[in-house]
Design a protein around this motif. Structure first.
Motif, PDB file in Angstrom:
ATOM      1  N   PRO A 137       0.821  -1.220   0.000  1.00 25.36           N
ATOM      2  CA  PRO A 137       0.000   0.000   0.000  1.00 25.36           C
ATOM      3  C   PRO A 137       0.851   1.264   0.000  1.00 25.36           C
ATOM      4  O   PRO A 137       0.331   2.359  -0.121  1.00 25.36           O
ATOM      5  N   LEU A 138       2.182   1.108   0.142  1.00 28.91           N
ATOM      6  CA  LEU A 138       3.030   2.300   0.170  1.00 28.91           C
ATOM      7  C   LEU A 138       3.270   2.835  -1.241  1.00 28.91           C
ATOM      8  O   LEU A 138       3.678   3.971  -1.422  1.00 28.91           O
ATOM      9  N   HIS A 139       3.027   1.990  -2.247  1.00 34.02           N
ATOM     10  CA  HIS A 139       3.172   2.401  -3.645  1.00 34.02           C
ATOM     11  C   HIS A 139       1.822   2.963  -4.093  1.00 34.02           C
ATOM     12  O   HIS A 139       0.787   2.413  -3.757  1.00 34.02           O
ATOM     13  N   PRO A 140       1.815   4.078  -4.846  1.00 33.87           N
ATOM     14  CA  PRO A 140       0.514   4.635  -5.263  1.00 33.87           C
ATOM     15  C   PRO A 140      -0.386   3.598  -5.927  1.00 33.87           C
ATOM     16  O   PRO A 140      -1.595   3.576  -5.671  1.00 33.87           O
ATOM     17  N   LEU A 141       0.179   2.721  -6.786  1.00 37.32           N
ATOM     18  CA  LEU A 141      -0.661   1.694  -7.423  1.00 37.32           C
ATOM     19  C   LEU A 141      -1.181   0.697  -6.388  1.00 37.32           C
ATOM     20  O   LEU A 141      -2.338   0.265  -6.441  1.00 37.32           O
ATOM     21  N   GLY A 142      -0.323   0.341  -5.458  1.00 34.90           N
ATOM     22  CA  GLY A 142      -0.743  -0.602  -4.420  1.00 34.90           C
ATOM     23  C   GLY A 142      -1.851  -0.010  -3.581  1.00 34.90           C
ATOM     24  O   GLY A 142      -2.824  -0.679  -3.230  1.00 34.90           O
ATOM     25  N   ARG A 143      -1.700   1.290  -3.289  1.00 42.36           N
ATOM     26  CA  ARG A 143      -2.732   1.956  -2.479  1.00 42.36           C
ATOM     27  C   ARG A 143      -4.053   1.987  -3.270  1.00 42.36           C
ATOM     28  O   ARG A 143      -5.128   1.757  -2.717  1.00 42.36           O
ATOM     29  N   LEU A 144      -3.931   2.249  -4.576  1.00 41.37           N
ATOM     30  CA  LEU A 144      -5.129   2.283  -5.427  1.00 41.37           C
ATOM     31  C   LEU A 144      -5.840   0.926  -5.393  1.00 41.37           C
ATOM     32  O   LEU A 144      -7.044   0.836  -5.155  1.00 41.37           O
ATOM     33  N   VAL A 145      -5.046  -0.126  -5.603  1.00 40.80           N
ATOM     34  CA  VAL A 145      -5.650  -1.475  -5.621  1.00 40.80           C
ATOM     35  C   VAL A 145      -6.275  -1.783  -4.269  1.00 40.80           C
ATOM     36  O   VAL A 145      -7.396  -2.299  -4.182  1.00 40.80           O
ATOM     37  N   GLU A 146      -5.562  -1.428  -3.187  1.00 39.16           N
ATOM     38  CA  GLU A 146      -6.087  -1.721  -1.852  1.00 39.16           C
ATOM     39  C   GLU A 146      -7.425  -1.014  -1.638  1.00 39.16           C
ATOM     40  O   GLU A 146      -8.384  -1.591  -1.125  1.00 39.16           O
ATOM     41  N   THR A 147      -7.478   0.248  -2.066  1.00 39.78           N
ATOM     42  CA  THR A 147      -8.724   1.010  -1.889  1.00 39.78           C
ATOM     43  C   THR A 147      -9.838   0.399  -2.730  1.00 39.78           C
ATOM     44  O   THR A 147     -10.973   0.247  -2.260  1.00 39.78           O
ATOM     45  N   LEU A 148      -9.508   0.052  -3.974  1.00 40.08           N
ATOM     46  CA  LEU A 148     -10.549  -0.527  -4.843  1.00 40.08           C
ATOM     47  C   LEU A 148     -11.077  -1.839  -4.266  1.00 40.08           C
ATOM     48  O   LEU A 148     -12.280  -2.100  -4.306  1.00 40.08           O
ATOM     49  N   VAL A 149     -10.186  -2.639  -3.744  1.00 41.88           N
ATOM     50  CA  VAL A 149     -10.630  -3.913  -3.152  1.00 41.88           C
ATOM     51  C   VAL A 149     -11.564  -3.612  -1.980  1.00 41.88           C
ATOM     52  O   VAL A 149     -12.616  -4.245  -1.815  1.00 41.88           O
ATOM     53  N   ALA A 150     -11.181  -2.604  -1.159  1.00 42.01           N
ATOM     54  CA  ALA A 150     -12.005  -2.266   0.003  1.00 42.01           C
ATOM     55  C   ALA A 150     -13.391  -1.806  -0.446  1.00 42.01           C
ATOM     56  O   ALA A 150     -14.412  -2.276   0.074  1.00 42.01           O
TER      57      ALA A 150
END
Length: 1701
Positions: free
Chosen positions: A1421-1434
C-alpha cells in the motif's frame, strides 16, 4: 642467624621489600636487615618463629621450628614442600603456620595439638600439607578456594573467595555449633553466612572479622533461609497492612538434647527476644536507602541477640558438662520474677532496689557524658543489642512490673529508646533489605502497660509464636512517631558525623525535639549513593564482629564473658573500620579516618591509652596530626605505621619493653617464663602511650609493619626514581584530605545544620540548597575516604600504578566534584554563603578560630563570609593536588611507556577540571555581586540558582532600534536567557517590565554594515524579531560572540562549563540554526499559551515536535515553517462527551491534508482524504459504538466535509444498502438500493428519497417500473409485472409491501405472442450509476499522487519521482513502527526502489519486467498503485458483501471490474508510455519461451514467422486484481446461477452412481477409447489392473483430477489453462491406448470430455463458466482456448438437459 644479619643503615642489596626486624622500643635498639634473595612481600610472626613470603611465591621460615625433624640453626629456611606452588598469602599462629596458593588452596604446618592445622591424628605437622575446605551443601560437594588465613594459638580461620569464614582447631573462638573439640575438618561459620566478610584476624584465644554492612549490593546474594543443622526456617515474616516484619531470631542448639529444666530456661529467653523493646526490622525499609543515615549498623537479631542465643548455648554447655561461656548467668532469667534475684552472682543488678535505682537514673532526662564515652559509664553493655544486662533488665522490668508500678512503663519506653538511639543508623535485615530504623519506640501510657503485661504472658511461649507481638509492635510503631529512617533525633542522629553516643532522652522530650528538626540532612552516603562505588571503591560501611574468650575484654562487648558465636561490636558500627588486628589478649581496629581503636588487655600499655583493661573499643592516644595507616599486634605490644609531617612514614610502638636479658629468658623452661614476665612488668618496662621509634627514618619508605611474640618487623622500599615517594605522597595527601573533610563535616556543617533557627534564617529555598550541598559534601567526603583506603591497601600490598583507581575510574571523581561544584555555585548565587554568616557568627563566636584553622586561611581578621566560602571551596583545590601528584608519578616513567601515558591523561583531566571549576567559581561570584547591586523587584523573578551572568549592557553599549524617545532598554545575557528590561526614563522605579528570551530559541544574525552604517544585530525569537544596535564594532563583535557561545552551550546542555566570555576570547562559535528546544507561546493567536517541544529552524518549529495547548489539544508530528506539515497525530478533548477526538494522518500548512483517520469522540471513525482541514476526496465513515457492529458505514466521495459524488451507504440497522450519487450528505441522482429481504431498486433520488422514475424488483421477480415519491412508495404511472409475465399498466399509489392502490389495465400475454413479451422484460442497469463514474475520487487521488492534475495530464518523469518519494517517506514512517513491516514486505519495498526502465520500445522481456513490477507494486500500500488497488478492493467488498450480495447486482459487479481494469491500464500506460494500447501487439522472440503460460498468441497461424503477444489490460492486471475481488464476485455468480447449477448438480449426482464402463457406454463414447487396464499404485508400482465392469472412478482419472483444479484458480486465463491441460491428459491417455498418434474430431472428443466433466464433480460449474465468459481476454475467444471453453460450456448445458432413460 648472625651470618645473615647486618645493620639496616647499609645501603647495598635490593630496593624493594627490604625486611628489618627488632624488639622493644628503647633508644639503643637498632633494627637488623634480614637478607633474602628476593623482595619480601609479606611477613607473619608467631611467638618464636616467623614466616616470609617473597616475590615469586616462595615461603621461608625462621626462628624456633620445633616441629621440623632437623632444625637448621640460624637464618631463614625455604619451605621446599611449597616449591611447586605459587603462594599468595601466609599466616602464623602462636606455634603453627599456614599458606594460601594462587588457586585458593590451603597448606598448614607446625603444632597440631589442638587440631589447628586441620589434619587429624598428628600432634605436629613438619612440612606444609594441603588442607581441603569442602562445602558439603553443594551437590556434588565442592572444594572452596580461599583468599586469606589467620592463625591463633589453637585455631585457624580462613576467608573464602565467596567471603565466608571457615574455622578449625579448638575453643569457642571457632564460632562453630559444635560440642566436641578439636574440630579437624574445616567447617563454615554459619553465623556469618550470607554476610560479606572483608578480613579476619586471630588473637591467641579470640577471633575478629571485618564485615561489610548489608546494603543494596547484598540483595543479589540470596541468604541461607534454612538452618543447615536443624532445618528450621531462619526467618519468620509477618506483614500487617504496610509493615513487613522480618525476624531472624533463630537459634539451633549445638547438638545435645536439653533437659526439662533447661527447656524451661529457654522459654523466657525467646519471649524476651521478641519483647517490644527489642529492635524489630520495621517497615521503614523503603526510606532507608534514600535518606536514612546509611545501613552501617546491623541490628540483625540472629547475629547479635546474645541474650537468647548465648543463654541457650550455655544450657547446652551445662548439659554437656562444659564450662559455661555465655553472656549472662542463666539463673537471672528464670521463668517468673520470683527467683530472678536470689542466686545472682555475675548479674549486674543484685536486687530489685538496684533495678529501681537504675531505672531512676535512666529516666532522668539529663545524662552527663562520662569520660568512657556516652552510655558506657551507665551501662557498660549498652553498646550492643546483645548486651546481656539490658536483656536481663527487660526480663526484670517485666517481672517486677507490679513492684515498680506505673514508673516502669515510661522507663520501659526510655529503655527502648536508649536502644533505639544506639543503633539508630539503621540495622539491616539478614535478607539484605536495608531497613531504616530498626528500633521501635513503644506506645505511651496504657498501651505500654498493656504491652508489659502482654510480654509477661509471652514469657512461657515458644519462639514460633512471636508473630502477634511483632504485629502489635508494628502497630504501635505507626501509632507513635513512626520515627522515620531519616535522622529522627535531630542533631544526635547525624551520626556519621559524630562519634559520640546518642543522648538519652525521655520519649516525650524526644518527641518535642524531633518534630521541628525532622529536616536534618543525612550526611552519610548510602550503600549505593556514590556512583558505582560498591563495585569500584572499597567499602567504609563496616562492622567488626568478635567471638571467643573474653577474660581480658578483648571481644569489646563491654564485659569479660566469652562468646560462642560471632557478635557485632556495636560501638564500632559507624566508625568506618578498614582493618582489624589481634594480639594475644588485645584487639585493634584501624579506621578510614586514620584513628586506632583498641580494647582488651592493657597489662603492658599495648592499647595505647590509660584505660586498663578496656572492655569496649577506645581511641589510642596519639598526638594531633598523626594519621595511622597500618597496625599490627604482638603478644604484649602494638606497632602503628603512620603519616607524620614529612612524606616518609613513621612507626609508633606501644607496649612492653624487650629487656636485654631477653635472649636468656627465651631459653628458659616454659614454667619459669611467666615469672620472668611478671617481674618484667612489675619493673615497669612498658609505654604508657605510643612512642615514636627514632630509627624509623633510616628504614626508607616503610610499606607495612608486623608484630608477633615480642618481635617487630617492618617492610620498606628504597625510593627508586622518586616513584615510591610519590606513591606515598599521594596516599598520605588523600588520608590527610579525608581527615580534613571529616573535621569540616563534624565541626562545621553538622552543627550549623542542626541550628533550630536555621531554616527560618535562610529561608526554605536556600536552606534546601544547603541541605543538598551538605549531602554532596558528604558524598565527596565518603568517596575520598574510600579512595584513601584503596591507596593505603595499594601501599601495603602492590605498590604499582595499575591498581590506582583514580586512573581507571577518574570519571567517578570528576563527576562527584562537578556535581558538588554546581551545587555550591547555585548556593552561592542564591546568597547562601552570605546568609550563613550570621548563624555562623552566633555559633562560632566573633573570632572564628575554628573556621580560620579549617579553611587554611592566612589573612588577618578575615570576614566570616570569606572563611565560609574558602571552607566550602576547599575540596575544589584538591583537584589541582591530584593533577600535581599524578604528574609527579608520571615523571618516574619513560615518556613512551603505557603508565606514563595513563598518568599523563588522568593528570590532564584533573587539571582541566581544576581550571574549569575555578572559572565556575569566578562566574558564581560575578553573578552574586551582580544580584547584590541589581535594582528592584526583578531580582526575585530573575534570580535562579543555575543562572549565571555573562554580560549586560548597563554601559549603554546596546540599544534597541526604533525605541521610543524616553524609553530605557537594558539587555542582560545569562547562561540560559537574554533578558530585555524596559522602562521610562524619569520614572522612580526605572525598569517597569522585563521580558525573558530563553537562549535555546534565540537566533542572532549580524546585519551587514555597508547597507545601514550601523552596528546591528538581528534577534529572532519564535514570536518576536527585533534589532539591537551596538555602540561600536568591538561591542557588536563581543555581543555577537557572547550570545552565540552562550546559545551553543545552552543547547549542548553544558551550562556548567560555560566560559566567562570576554572580548577576544575563544573561537567564534556559530550555534546550529536547526535545533531541538522547548518553548511556550505567549502572544494572542492560534498558539497562545501552547507549548512546543521539538525541532526548530530559524525561529520556527520545523521537523518533528509536540505541540500542547492548555485546553488539552495535542499535536505530535512533523512541522514545516512553523506549521503542522507532514505526518502527525492530533488529539482534541470533546467537553460535551468527555472523550477525545483523535486524528492521525497527513497535514499541510497547519491543516489536515492528505490521507488520515479521524476518530470522533462520538464513536464515528472517518478514514480517508482531507483537504484544508475538511473531509475531501475518497473516504469511509463508520458510525456506531463499535466498529464491528456499527449501525452504518459510508464509503465514497466527499467534497468540503460533505458526502458528494458516488458513494455506498450501508445502513446496517435497516438492512439496506445504497449505491449511488450524493449531494450535501443527501442521496441525489441515480442510485441502487438493495435490502436484506431481496428487494432491489434502481432509479432516481431527490432530497434523500426515491423520487422520480425507478425500477423495483422483489425476490420473486415481481417488478414495478414507474414513478416514485418516497422510499418504497409508488406514486404515478407505471407497469407492474408478475413473476409469470402477467402485468398491470396504470397509475399506482401506496407503499410497497402494504396495500397498493392501482388504476389501470391488466394484461396476460399469450404464450405465442413473442413480440409483446419482449416489451416487458425489464432491462436493469439503465438507471444506475455507470461503472466509469464510480470511485472517480479514488483514481483522482492516485493521479494526483503521481503529480497529475487530471488523468494522463502530467510528466512521466515527475510521476516516477513522486513514486520514489512516496516509497521512501512511507518507509521512514514505518521504520518508527517496525511491527507493521513484515520481512517479505520490506523485501518488496527494496525491490521497488529500483525504477524499471520505462522508456523505449517494449520487447517480450520488457513486458515481463513490467508485469513483475506491477505485481510487486500492487502488493504494498506504500506504492501509489498498491494503495489504489487496496482502496478498490475495500470499496468493492463494501459494495458487494453482506446485503450487497444480491444476484441482480452481478452485471454491475462485472462491469465495475472491467472499468477498474481500463482505468488502471491507463495509469500503467502513463508510467510506461511505450506499452501498446489495448489489443496492440508485441512481437515475441522467435525461440518460444518454454515457460510461456500467458495465452494469446496461440491462434497465430503456424506458418507466420513472427508470433506476437497481444497486450490487454485483463492479461496484465487481472492476475493482480481478481484474486483479491474473487470471493464477493464468485458469490454473486453462484447466486445468479443458483437454479441452473441446481439442475446440473442433480444430474451429476445421478449419473455418477454408474460404474465407469456403464457411464462410458451411456455417454456414447466409442469403445476403442475405453481404457482396458489402468495403472494402480498400490499392489506394486506401475502394475496394471484390468478394468472390470464394476470399476468406478478409475478411467481417465488424471484428466478428472486436472479438471478439478479449475475451482482453485482465479483468473479466466488460469482456468482456461486448466481446461487445456485436461484435454492434453485425455489425448495422452487415448494415444497410449491406441499406440499411435491420433487427431480428435469433435464427435469423438465430446463424449469423452463429458465423461471427465461428470466425474470431476465441480459444484458451481455454471458460475465458473459464466465468470470465464464474462472476463475472458477478447483476443483469446477465437483461438484454441476459445474452442476448448466452448466445449466445456456445451458439456454444462448437455448435463443439465440429459434425459435419463
Amino acid at each position: 642467624m648472625e651470618s645473615q644479619r647486618k645493620s639496616s643503615g647499609d645501603d647495598d642489596g635490593g630496593e624493594r621489600g627490604l625486611l628489618h626486624t627488632w624488639k622493644g622500643y628503647s633508644c639503643s635498639v637498632t633494627p637488623e636487615r634480614m637478607l633474602l634473595p628476593r623482595p619480601v612481600l609479606q611477613v607473619a610472626l608467631g611467638i618464636r618463629h616467623g614466616v616470609l613470603l617473597v616475590e615469586g611465591g616462595q615461603v621461608y621460615s625462621f626462628g624456633e621450628l620445633p616441629w621440623k625433624q632437623s632444625q637448621v640453626p640460624g637464618g631463614p629456611t625455604q619451605e621446599c614442600a611449597l616449591s611447586g606452588q605459587r603462594v599468595v598469602a601466609v599466616a602464623a599462629g602462636s606455634f603453627h603456620s599456614g599458606a594460601v596458593t594462587e588457586d585458593g588452596g590451603v597448606h598448614m604446618w607446625g603444632d597440631n595439638g589442638a587440631g589447628q592445622c586441620g589434619l587429624s591424628g598428628l600432634s605436629a605437622v613438619p612440612n606444609p600439607t594441603p588442607v581441603a575446605l569442602v562445602d558439603s551443601d553443594t551437590v556434588p560437594p565442592q572444594t572452596v578456594p580461599v583468599l586469606e588465613l589467620a592463625c591463633g594459638e589453637q585455631h585457624t580461620l580462613a576467608l573464602s573467595v565467596k567471603r565466608e569464614v571457615w574455622a578449625w582447631g579448638s575453643g569457642c573462638q571457632l564460632g562453630l555449633n559444635v560440642a566436641t573439640f578439636p574440630v579437624w575438618k574445616p567447617q563454615k561459620v554459619e553465623h556469618l553466612a550470607g554476610r560479606y566478610v572483608l578480613q579476619v584476624a586471630c588473637g591467641a584465644l579470640h577471633s575478629l572479622a571485618l564485615v561489610r554492612c548489608l546494603g543494596s549490593q547484598d540483595v543479589q546474594r540470596p541468604p541461607v533461609d534454612k538452618c543447615r543443622h536443624c532445618n528450621q526456617l531462619l526467618y519468620t515474616m509477618t506483614d500487617k497492612e504496610d509493615h513487613v516484619i522480618i525476624s531472624d531470631g533463630h537459634y539451633c542448639p549445638p547438638g545435645a538434647e536439653l533437659t526439662k529444666d533447661e527447656r524451661k530456661l529457654e522459654a523466657p529467653a525467646h519471649g524476651l527476644k521478641t519483647s517490644p523493646s527489642e529492635p524489630v526490622l520495621s517497615s521503614h525499609t523503603s526510606t532507608s536507602h534514600s535518606d536514612s543515615p546509611a545501613p552501617q549498623t546491623s541490628a540483625d537479631p540472629s547475629s547479635d541477640s546474645a541474650p537468647v542465643q548465648d543463654l541457650e548455648k550455655e544450657e547446652t554447655a551445662l548439659a554437656n558438662g562444659v564450662l559455661p561461656c555465655s553472656d549472662s548467668d542463666p539463673t537471672a532469667q528464670s521463668e517468673g520474677g520470683s527467683g530472678a534475684v536470689s542466686v545472682v552472682k555475675s548479674s549486674l543488678y543484685p536486687d530489685e532496689q538496684a533495678v529501681k535505682d537504675y531505672l531512676k537514673k535512666l529516666t532522668d532526662n539529663t545524662q552527663t557524658e562520662a569520660k568512657t564515652g556516652g552510655l558506657h559509664s551507665l551501662l557498660p553493655s549498652a553498646v550492643g543489642l546483645a548486651s546481656s544486662p539490658s536483656a536481663t533488665l527487660n526480663t526484670l522490668v517485666a517481672s517486677c512490673a507490679s513492684a515498680v508500678g506505673e514508673r516502669v512503663a515510661s522507663t520501659y519506653e526510655a529503655l527502648s529508646l536508649k536502644k533505639m538511639m544506639n543503633y539508630l543508623p539503621s540495622g539491616v535485615s539478614r535478607s539484605g533489605a536495608p531497613t531504616g530504623l530498626t528500633g521501635t519506640a513503644p506506645g505511651v501510657g496504657d498501651n505500654t502497660t498493656e504491652r508489659v503485661r502482654q510480654e509477661d504472658s509471652m514469657q512461657g511461649k515458644k519462639s514460633s509464636s512471636t508473630g502477634d507481638i511483632r504485629e502489635e509492635e508494628a502497630e504501635s510503631m505507626r501509632r507513635r512517631l513512626s520515627l522515620p529512617g531519616l535522622l529522627s533525633q535531630g542533631r544526635y542522629a547525624v551520626h556519621l558525623l559524630s562519634s559520640s553516643y546518642a543522648l538519652l532522652l525521655s520519649p516525650r522530650l524526644l518527641r518535642k525535639a524531633v518534630r521541628p528538626r525532622m529536616r536534618a540532612v543525612a550526611l552519610t552516603p548510602l550503600g549505593a549513593a556514590v556512583p558505582e562505588a560498591p563495585e569500584v571503591l572499597p567499602t567504609l560501611q563496616t562492622e567488626v564482629w568478635s567471638w571467643g574468650h573474653g577474660e581480658h575484654g578483648q571481644l569489646g562487648h563491654g564485659d569479660n564473658l566469652a562468646r560462642l558465636k560471632p557478635l557485632c561490636i556495636k560501638s564500632l558500627n559507624s566508625k568506618e573500620v578498614v582493618r582489624v588486628a589481634a594480639g594475644a589478649g588485645h584487639s585493634l581496629a584501624l579506621t578510614a579516618q586514620s584513628q586506632v581503636f583498641s580494647w582488651g588487655s592493657n597489662s603492658s600499655g599495648q592499647l595505647g591509652h590509660m584505660e586498663s583493661p578496656s572492655t569496649i573499643p577506645r581511641l589510642a592516644k596519639l598526638s594531633e596530626g598523626i594519621r595511622v595507616w597500618d597496625v599490627s599486634a604482638g603478644s604484649k605490644h602494638t606497632l602503628l605505621l603512620a603519616d607524620g609531617d614529612c612524606i616518609q612514614p613513621i612507626i609508633y610502638y606501644s607496649g612492653q619493653q624487650a629487656k636485654e636479658t631477653e635472649e636468656e629468658s627465651e631459653a628458659k623452661e616454659p614454667g619459669h617464663q611467666e615469672e620472668g614476665e611478671e617481674k618484667q612488668e612489675r619493673a615497669g618496662g612498658y609505654t604508657p602511650q605510643p612512642v615514636l621509634l627514632p630509627f624509623c627514618m633510616h628504614l626508607g619508605y616503610v610499606s607495612s609493619v608486623f608484630a608477633g611474640g615480642k618481635r617487630c618487623v617492618a617492610l620498606s622500599d628504597r625510593n627508586v626514581m622518586g616513584f615510591i615517594a610519590s606513591l606515598h605522597e599521594l596516599a598520605a595527601a588523600e588520608r590527610k584530605f579525608y581527615c580534613k573533610l571529616c573535621n569540616i563535616k563534624t565541626q562545621i556543617i553538622r552543627p550549623l545544620l542542626e541550628l533550630e533557627s536555621l531554616s527560618s534564617t535562610l529561608g526554605q529555598v536556600t536552606f534546601g540548597f544547603l541541605q543538598i550541598l551538605a549531602g554532596q559534601f558528604s558524598l565527596l567526603c565518603h568517596m575520598t575516604g574510600q579512595h584513601a583506603a584503596s591507596l593505603t591497601a595499594n601501599l601495603r600490598r602492590g605498590r604499582d600504578v595499575k591498581s590506582l583507581l583514580i586512573l581507571d575510574h577518574a570519571g567517578i571523581f570528576l563527576d562527584s566534584y562537578n556535581e558538588y561544584c554546581s551545587t555550591l555555585g547555585n548556593f552561592q548565587v542564591m546568597g547562601g554563603i552570605q546568609a550563613l554568616t550570621k548563624p555562623s557568627l552566633d555559633f562560632f563566636g566573633k573570632s572564628p578560630e575554628l573556621l580560620q584553622r579549617l579553611s587554611e586561611c592566612s589573612e588577618e581578621n578575615p570576614a566570616v563570609a570569606d572563611l565560609l566560602s574558602a571552607l566550602f571551596y576547599l575540596p575544589i583545590n584538591h583537584i589541582h593536588e591530584y593533577g600535581r601528584l599524578l604528574l609527579k608519578l608520571a615523571t618516574c616513567f619513560e615518556v613512551c611507556s603505557d603508565e606514563y601515558q595513563r598518568l599523563q591523561d588522568s593528570c590532564s583531566k584533573f587539571e582541566a577540571l581544576s581550571l574549569q571549576l575555578k572559572r565556575r567559581r569566578k562566574d558564581a561570584e560575578y553573578t552574586f555581586h551582580f544580584w547584590k547591586s541589581f535594582p528592584g523587584k526583578m531580582t526575585d523573578s530573575l534570580r535562579k540558582p543555575h543562572r549565571r551572568l555573562i554580560c549586560e549592557s548597563s554601559n549603554k553599549a546596546l540599544t534597541l532600534q526604533n525605541a521610543g524617545r524616553f524609553s530605557v532598554n537594558w539587555f542582560i545575557l545569562f547562561n540560559d536567557a537574554l533578558v530585555h528590561a524596559q522602562g521610562v526614563a524619569p520614572c522612580k522605579n526605572l525598569f517597569s517590565t522585563h521580558h525573558v528570551f530563553p537562549l535555546a530559541t534565540l537566533w542572532v544574525e549580524p546585519i551587514p554594515e555597508e547597507n545601514t552604517g550601523t552596528y546591528g544585530l538581528k534577534m529572532i525569537t519564535p514570536e518576536e524579531t527585533f534589532t539591537l544596535l551596538a555602540s561600536s564594532p568591538m561591542e557588536k563583535a563581543k555581543w555577537l560572540r557572547s550570545i552565540n557561545q552562550t546559545v551553543d552551550q545552552a543547547l549542548s546542555g553544558a551550562t556548567h562549563d560555560k566560559t566567562s566570555v570576554s572580548p577576544g576570547s575563544g573561537p567564534k562559535l556559530e550555534p546550529p540554526i536547526s535545533r531541538t528546544a522547548s518553548y511556550t507561546f505567549y502572544k494572542d493567536g492560534r498558539l497562545k499559551e501552547a507549548t512546543y517541544e521539538g525541532r526548530w529552524l530559524a525561529g520556527k518549529p520545523n521537523g518533528r515536535g509536540v505541540l500542547k495547548w492548555p485546553d488539552g489539544r495535542i499535536y505530535t508530528g512533523e512541522f514545516k515553517n512553523g506549521l503542522e506539515d507532514g505526518f502527525g497525530e492530533f488529539t482534541a478533548p470533546n467537553k460535551a462527551l468527555n472523550k477525545n477526538d483523535h486524528y492521525q494522518g497527513h497535514w499541510k500548512d497547519g491543516k489536515m491534508h492528505g490521507l488520515g483517520t479521524y476518530r470522533y469522540a462520538s464513536g464515528e471513525v472517518y478514514d480517508g482524504s482531507f483537504q484544508d482541514g475538511m473531509r475531501h476526496g475518497h473516504g469511509m465513515l463508520r458510525s456506531g459504538k463499535l466498529n464491528t457492529s456499527s449501525p452504518s458505514v459510508f464509503i465514497g466521495q466527499w467534497v468540503q466535509d460533505k458526502k458528494t459524488g458516488y458513494g455506498v451507504f450501508d445502513d446496517i440497522t435497516k438492512g439496506e444498502k445504497y449505491m449511488g450519487m450524493w449531494q450535501d450528505h443527501l442521496r441525489q441522482g441515480t442510485g441502487v438500493v438493495v435490502t436484506q429481504f431481496g428487494l432491489y431498486y434502481e432509479g432516481t433520488f431527490k432530497d434523500n428519497k426515491m423520487m422520480g422514475t425507478g425500477i423495483l424488483l422483489s425476490e420473486d421477480d415481481t417488478t414495478y417500473e414507474g414513478e416514485f415519491s418516497d422510499d418504497w412508495t409508488l406514486n404515478g404511472k407505471g407497469v407492474l409485472t408478475m413473476a409469470n409475465s402477467d402485468y398491470l399498466e396504470g397509475s399506482f399509489g401506496g407503499e410497497w409491501g402494504s396495500s397498493l392502490k392501482v388504476t389501470g389495465s391488466y394484461f396476460k400475454p399469450h404464450l405465442f405472442d413473442a413480440d409483446k413479451e419482449k416489451t416487458h422484460v425489464v432491462k436493469l442497469g439503465r438507471l444506475c450509476v455507470c461503472s466509469e463514474d464510480k470511485w472517480q475520487a479514488v483514481f483522482v487521488e492516485c493521479w494526483s499522487q503521481l503529480g497529475c492534475e487530471t488523468s494522463g495530464q502530467g510528466e512521466n518523469w515527475k510521476a516516477w519521482e513522486n513514486i520514489a518519494v512516496a516509497l521512501t517517506t512511507n518507509r521512514w514512517q514505518i521504520q518508527d513502527r517496525p511491527e507493521i513491516l513484515s520481512r517479505s514486505h520490506s523485501r518488496t519495498l527494496e525491490s521497488l526502489e529500483v525504477i524499471p526502465q520505462h522508456v523505449g520500445p517494449i520487447t517480450m522481456d520488457r513486458y515481463h519486467i513490467i508485469r513483475l513490477y506491477l505485481i510487486k507494486a500492487c502488493d504494498t500500500p506504500l506504492h501509489p498503485l498498491g494503495r489504489l488497488v487496496e482502496t478498490l478492493v475495500a470499496v468493492y467488498r463494501m459494495t458487494y458483501v453482506g446485503v450487497g450480495a444480491n444476484r441482480r447486482l452481478l452485471p454491475q459487479a462485472v462491469n465495475e471490474i472491467k472499468s477498474y481494469l481500463n482505468r488502471i491500464f491507463q495509469i500503467v500506460r502513463f508510467l510506461f508510455p511505450d506499452l501498446p494500447e489495448e489489443g496492440g501487439q508485441i512481437p515475441e522472440p522467435t525461440t518460444n519461451l518454454p515457460d510461456q503460460k500467458e495465452p494469446g498468441s496461440t491462434d497465430a497461424p503456424p506458418q507466420s514467422p513472427k508470433p506476437v503477444r497481444v497486450v490487454s489490460c485483463s492479461a496484465l492486471l487481472l492476475p493482480v486484481l481478481l484474486p483479491r475481488l474473487y470471493p464477493p464476485l464468485f458469490t454473486l455468480y453462484a447466486l445468479d446461477k443458483e437454479k441452473e447449477d441446481g439442475v446440473y448438480w442433480d444430474c451429476v449426482l445421478r449419473l455418477n452412481k454408474q460404474a465407469d464402463l456403464a457411464l462410458l457406454a451411456f455417454l456414447g463414447v466409442q469403445q476403442k477409447f475405453w481404457p482396458v487396464t489402468i495403472s494402480v499404485c498400490m499392489p506394486a508400482l506401475g502394475e496394471k489392473q484390468q478394468v472390470l465392469s464394476s470399476t468406478k472412478d478409475a478411467c481417465f482419472a488424471s484428466a478428472v483430477e486436472t479438471l478439478q483444479q479449475i475451482s482453485t484458480t482465479f483468473t479466466p486465463s488460469d482456468k482456461l489453462q486448466v481446461i487445456q491441460l485436461t484435454f492434453e491428459e485425455i489425448t495422452q491417455e487415448v494415444q497410449s491406448l491406441l499406440k499411435q498418434d491420433f487427431l480428435w474430431s469433435m464427435d469423438d472428443l465430446f463424449p469423452v470430455f463429458l465423461y471427465v466433466v461428470l466425474r470431476a464433480r465441480i459444484r458451481n460449474l455454471g458460475s465458473e463458466v459464466s465468470l470465464i465468459e464474462d472476463l475472458m481476454d477478447p483476443s483469446v475467444q477465437h483461438g484454441e482456448h476459445g474452442i476448448m471453453f466452448t466445449t466445456l460450456k456445451a458439456c454444462y448445458y448437455q448435463i443439465q438437459h440429459e434425459k435419463i432413460t
